[in-house]
Design an enzyme around this catalytic site. Structure first.
Site, PDB file in Angstrom:
ATOM      1  N   CYS A 145     -35.320 -15.283   5.126  1.00 28.50           N
ATOM      2  CA  CYS A 145     -34.694 -14.289   4.254  1.00 28.50           C
ATOM      3  C   CYS A 145     -33.522 -14.920   3.491  1.00 28.50           C
ATOM      4  CB  CYS A 145     -34.170 -13.134   5.088  1.00 28.50           C
ATOM      5  SG  CYS A 145     -35.458 -12.229   5.940  1.00 28.50           S
TER       6      CYS A 145
ATOM      7  N   CYS B 249     -35.950 -16.376  15.055  1.00 28.41           N
ATOM      8  CA  CYS B 249     -35.889 -14.956  14.728  1.00 28.41           C
ATOM      9  C   CYS B 249     -36.443 -14.093  15.849  1.00 28.41           C
ATOM     10  CB  CYS B 249     -36.661 -14.679  13.438  1.00 28.41           C
ATOM     11  SG  CYS B 249     -38.354 -15.302  13.491  1.00 28.41           S
TER      12      CYS B 249
ATOM     13  N   CYS C 258     -31.031  -7.131  13.263  1.00 27.01           N
ATOM     14  CA  CYS C 258     -31.678  -7.113  11.946  1.00 27.01           C
ATOM     15  C   CYS C 258     -33.080  -7.739  12.043  1.00 27.01           C
ATOM     16  CB  CYS C 258     -30.813  -7.861  10.935  1.00 27.01           C
ATOM     17  SG  CYS C 258     -31.379  -7.743   9.226  1.00 27.01           S
ATOM     18  N   CYS C 259     -33.184  -8.907  12.707  1.00 23.54           N
ATOM     19  CA  CYS C 259     -34.493  -9.556  12.870  1.00 23.54           C
ATOM     20  C   CYS C 259     -35.433  -8.687  13.704  1.00 23.54           C
ATOM     21  CB  CYS C 259     -34.344 -10.921  13.544  1.00 23.54           C
ATOM     22  SG  CYS C 259     -33.912 -12.276  12.442  1.00 23.54           S
TER      23      CYS C 259
ATOM     24  N   CYS D 287     -29.941 -15.344   4.971  1.00 19.66           N
ATOM     25  CA  CYS D 287     -29.823 -16.165   6.182  1.00 19.66           C
ATOM     26  C   CYS D 287     -30.379 -17.568   5.982  1.00 19.66           C
ATOM     27  CB  CYS D 287     -30.557 -15.485   7.342  1.00 19.66           C
ATOM     28  SG  CYS D 287     -29.916 -13.847   7.711  1.00 19.66           S
TER      29      CYS D 287
HETATM   30  S1  SF4 Z   1     -33.552 -13.481   8.773  1.00 14.00           S
HETATM   31 FE1  SF4 Z   1     -31.595 -12.421   8.286  1.00 14.00          FE
HETATM   32  S2  SF4 Z   1     -32.066 -10.832   6.745  1.00 14.00           S
HETATM   33 FE2  SF4 Z   1     -34.023 -11.553   7.652  1.00 14.00          FE
HETATM   34  S3  SF4 Z   1     -34.441 -10.099   9.252  1.00 14.00           S
HETATM   35 FE3  SF4 Z   1     -33.348 -11.802  10.237  1.00 14.00          FE
HETATM   36  S4  SF4 Z   1     -31.145 -11.307  10.148  1.00 14.00           S
HETATM   37 FE4  SF4 Z   1     -32.260  -9.887   8.759  1.00 14.00          FE
END
Ligand code: SF4
Length: 237
Positions: free
Chosen positions: A207, A233, A124-125, A210
């Site tokens: 985010c 991240c 996701c990151c 998280c």
């Molecule tokens: S912090 Fe969480 S929601 Fe944001 S990009 Fe990374 S995994 Fe995805």
């Protein structure tokens, strides 16, 4: 963006780091690093900010007015964070460049399933932060961020000017040597915007899915990806 004034090299970064590491006062050091980056690379220098506060933007606006500041608009930010971004832009001398991922959250959910952040936060990151930053920084010669040595074990060795071998760019970290006391003093003195979530215990803000608040005295970054074996991240490592 105009072309760079100077070619970025590891030697240039090392020479600048040796020069600025010796500046004892954190505020003077940060301003000197930002001024040097602006004078050396011109419009080929950009900063990134999570917009948890306007400290880096305020310093950068003083040292290199009009500098571009990249904000990774992941689609998962708290409303308070995007509000703080707009607040910072209105009171500092910077240009905010909000960058979106290739997929909206809905498109990502359709392809990878909902709540990928819970199942595979690294992926996701990668899609919502690392790849958009790579695209945003393409063509720049130098970039910088507000990481500090006292934020996490992984950041203890942060240099004020470094060579980002992965991107082939100079990386500046003007706040590397700042302590929380330095941050608090400058913020009060200059009335720097701060994300209102900080007041309710969010010491490090990313985010929404998280990020959780931390208890008094708890490691500030303990609220990021809590319960998962993840502290970065991937932007700064
Ligand atoms: S912090 Fe969480 S929601 Fe944001 S990009 Fe990374 S995994 Fe995805």
């Amino acid at each position: 963006m105009s072309s760079t004034l100077v070619e970025p090299t590891p030697e240039l970064a090392a020479e600048a780091d040796a020069r600025f590491e010796g500046v004892a006062d954190p505020e003077e050091q940060a301003l000197a690093v930002l001024r040097w980056a602006g004078e050396t690379f011109g419009d080929s220098f950009a900063l990134t900010s999570s917009m948890a506060d306007g400290l880096l933007a305020h310093l950068a606006g003083r040292a290199h007015p009009g500098v571009q500041v990249v904000f990774l608009d992941t689609g998962y930010h708290f409303a308070e964070t995007t509000g703080t971004r707009d607040w910072i832009a209105s009171v500092t001398d910077i240009r905010v460049l909000s960058v979106q991922p290739e997929q909206t959250v809905a498109q990502q959910d359709a392809e990878f399933g909902p709540q990928l952040h819970d199942r595979d936060p690294d992926l996701c990151c990668a899609m919502r932060k690392v790849q958009p930053l790579a695209r945003a920084l393409a063509g720049f010669s130098a970039w910088g961020s507000g990481v500090r040595r006292d934020e996490a074990e992984t950041r203890r060795g942060t240099k004020v000017v470094d060579w980002d071998a992965k991107r082939g760019m100079v990386k500046v970290n003007p706040l590397a040597a700042w302590t929380q006391d330095d941050v608090d003093r400058y913020t009060a003195e200059h009335q720097v915007p701060v994300n209102p979530l900080v007041e309710v215990g969010y010491a490090s803000i990313g985010c929404a899915p998280c990020t959780r608040p931390v208890a008094p005295g708890e490691d500030p970054r303990a609220g990021r990806w809590a319960g998962r074996n993840k502290v970065e991240c991937g932007l700064h490592t």
